[in-house]
Design an enzyme around this catalytic site. Structure first.
Site, mmCIF file in Angstrom:
data_model
loop_
_atom_site.group_PDB
_atom_site.id
_atom_site.type_symbol
_atom_site.label_atom_id
_atom_site.label_comp_id
_atom_site.label_asym_id
_atom_site.label_seq_id
_atom_site.Cartn_x
_atom_site.Cartn_y
_atom_site.Cartn_z
ATOM 1 N N LYS A 72 1.026 -7.070 2.993
ATOM 2 C CA LYS A 72 2.275 -6.144 2.172
ATOM 3 C C LYS A 72 3.418 -6.960 2.316
ATOM 4 C CE LYS A 72 4.532 -2.219 1.593
ATOM 5 N NZ LYS A 72 4.634 -0.255 2.018
ATOM 6 N N SER A 148 5.077 2.841 -1.260
ATOM 7 C CA SER A 148 5.642 1.599 -1.653
ATOM 8 C C SER A 148 4.264 -0.006 -1.937
ATOM 9 C CB SER A 148 6.504 0.760 -1.385
ATOM 10 O OG SER A 148 6.289 1.138 0.804
ATOM 11 N N SER A 172 4.495 5.652 2.791
ATOM 12 C CA SER A 172 4.108 4.203 1.546
ATOM 13 C C SER A 172 2.756 3.683 1.883
ATOM 14 C CB SER A 172 4.936 3.433 1.657
ATOM 15 O OG SER A 172 6.426 3.851 1.382
#
Length: 483
Positions: A72, A148, A172
């Site tokens: 990520k 996210s 997230s």
């Protein structure tokens, strides 16, 4: 091995094939590249597939034997690689730091091949940003893949890699796991070290881990990434045995608290409640003692903590922008994040003692309320994946900073609370709506007790398997299996 077979395997399955010499790590890397080339133009999950992917260093062997992995674009860092946090403010930024997380990843045999998309600086649970565009949900490209850890979830669901790095500071990992039909664990505070320079990020709200397809991958990843490192502010209780061994242990009879009512302003969708009720029935049939639990916190108190965080993050962002020689404005930051920054900058200097007291009080009150249960069963999200362009995206110019914080509390009503308290929680794909969209249910454990979460997750996976269900966009897949 075909591309379809690669995309169908979990990380543990691929590792076993490498160990049996039926496939090599280099061949897996090439399958990941082929999968990326086939599906990423449609889902936009991977924003950089490393040009040197075939020569990326990793430790031979380990639990994962060279299995492909993705990072990520925020949180744990790889030295020398770009980390732009989904934001024009940080475009082109690289780091010299190698996080303990990625040192452990390499030691565990994971080969990181690239970066995944995310909403700007991780402040939204949606999957779009001005810098990198929209990440589509492989189950329905018109819908959000969550955030996210948006690209991580979409990449795993679509078969680019079987496992990917994520972070969770308010849902997230769990949001995209729920909306993309994956397993997403947010570990206990302190279980995964943030070192060498980000220990206990934001008072332990933010934790690093992975999104994956199966419970056995979750267990193996816990063994790879768990453990204290020098400089950690505290050392959490360590497991009695390797986590993969928990999968062969009995669960015993548990006291289960079930959330059947909303914990925030947004109502539960009927199909989400049905998935929770169905899971509760399964747990009762397994011999567990199930009873309802009332909302354990006041949403206004959670919003107050979020707004206090705006002031802290504003100071940090301003310092970083000064180092970069960049301004925080509409040319570098998205509308909601500009407003969050302005709110945090213009508010009175935060009373740190009061902010810490708000956090302490929520941890105490929630802990006291749920202490009579061994686990909680809640919805992960009150709704299924919404279409892109909703009001809770950071690209939306209409909401104020306070309205955005209130919306965050409302939409992630079952998630952010456990980021504050530090309890481990996992989203499991335990249902589907009438259109075939995944529905996650959340299992919350006692602080430090990932072992019980693993055993109960194993039991639910065996009782209600999900691996045979595939999204409509998947590498090497001709047609979708319908739930």
């Amino acid at each position: 091995m075909t591309l379809s077979e690669y995309a169908d395997c979990d990380a543990t399955g691929l590792a076993s094939l490498v160990k049996a010499r039926e496939v090599t790590p280099l061949e897996l890397t090439r399958f990941a590249r082929e999968a990326h080339d086939e599906v990423n133009p449609r889902i936009n999950a991977v924003i950089e597939f490393y040009a040197d992917a075939e020569t990326v260093a990793t430790t031979d062997g380990g639990p994962f034997q060279g299995v492909p992995f993705l990072r990520k674009d925020v949180g744990a860092t790889e030295a020398g690689r770009l980390q732009e946090r989904g934001s024009r403010l940080f475009k082109g930024c690289r780091t010299d730091d190698e996080s303990y997380f990625f040192r452990r990843a390499r030691a565990g045999g994971l080969r990181c091949l690239g970066r995944t998309s995310m909403p700007e600086i991780g402040t939204s649970g949606m999957s779009e940003s001005i810098l990198n565009g929209v990440t589509g949900n492989p189950w329905d490209l018109k819908r959000s893949s969550g955030g996210s850890s948006a690209g991580a979830a979409a990449a795993v669901a679509a078969g680019i890699t079987p496992i990917a790095h994520g972070t969770d500071g308010g849902g997230s990992i769990r949001v995209p796991a729920s909306w993309c039909g994956l397993v997403g664990l947010n570990p206990s505070r302190g279980r995964i070290s943030g070192g060498p320079n980000n220990q206990d990020a934001y008072f332990g709200f933010v934790r690093e881990f992975v999104l994956c397809k199966t419970v056995r991958d979750m267990a193996a990843a816990l063994d790879v990434f768990s453990g204290p490192s020098p400089g950690d502010p505290f050392v959490i209780v360590q497991p009695h045995r390797p986590y993969v061994e928990e999968l062969s242990q009995p669960t015993g009879a548990l006291r289960v608290g079930v959330a059947r009512t909303k914990w925030g302003a947004i109502d539960l969708a009927p199909e989400v409640l049905h998935a929770v009720d169905r899971t509760a029935t399964l747990l009762e049939e397994m011999g567990h003692f199930v009873s309802e639990i009332a909302p354990p916190y006041d949403p206004a108190e959670k919003t107050k903590i979020s707004l206090g965080g705006y002031a802290l993050s504003a100071q940090s962002l301003e310092e970083e922008a000064q180092v970069l020689g960049r301004a925080i404005d509409a040319d570098t930051f998205e509308p909601i994040n500009v407003k969050r920054f302005e709110y945090g900058s213009s508010s009175r200097p935060i009373d740190m003692l009061k902010h810490f007291e708000n956090i302490r009080r929520m941890r105490f009150e929630v802990g006291k309320t749920i202490d009579r249960f061994d686990i909680l069963l809640t919805p992960t999200m009150p709704i299924v994946a919404p279409q892109h362009g909703g009001i809770y995206c950071t690209t939306n110019p209409t909401l104020s900073a306070v309205e955005f914080a209130e919306g965050d509390t409302a939409l992630y009503q079952y998630l952010g609370v456990f980021s504050v308290t530090g309890h481990p929680s996992v989203s499991l794909p335990m249902g589907y709506d009438a259109e075939g969209l995944p529905i996650g249910v959340q299992i919350v454990g006692r602080f430090g007790d990932e072992a019980t979460l693993l055993r109960i997750s194993r039991d639910l996976e065996e009782a209600c398997p999900w691996r045979h269900l595939r999204p409509s966009v998947r590498a090497g897949l001709g047609t979708a299996c319908q739930p």
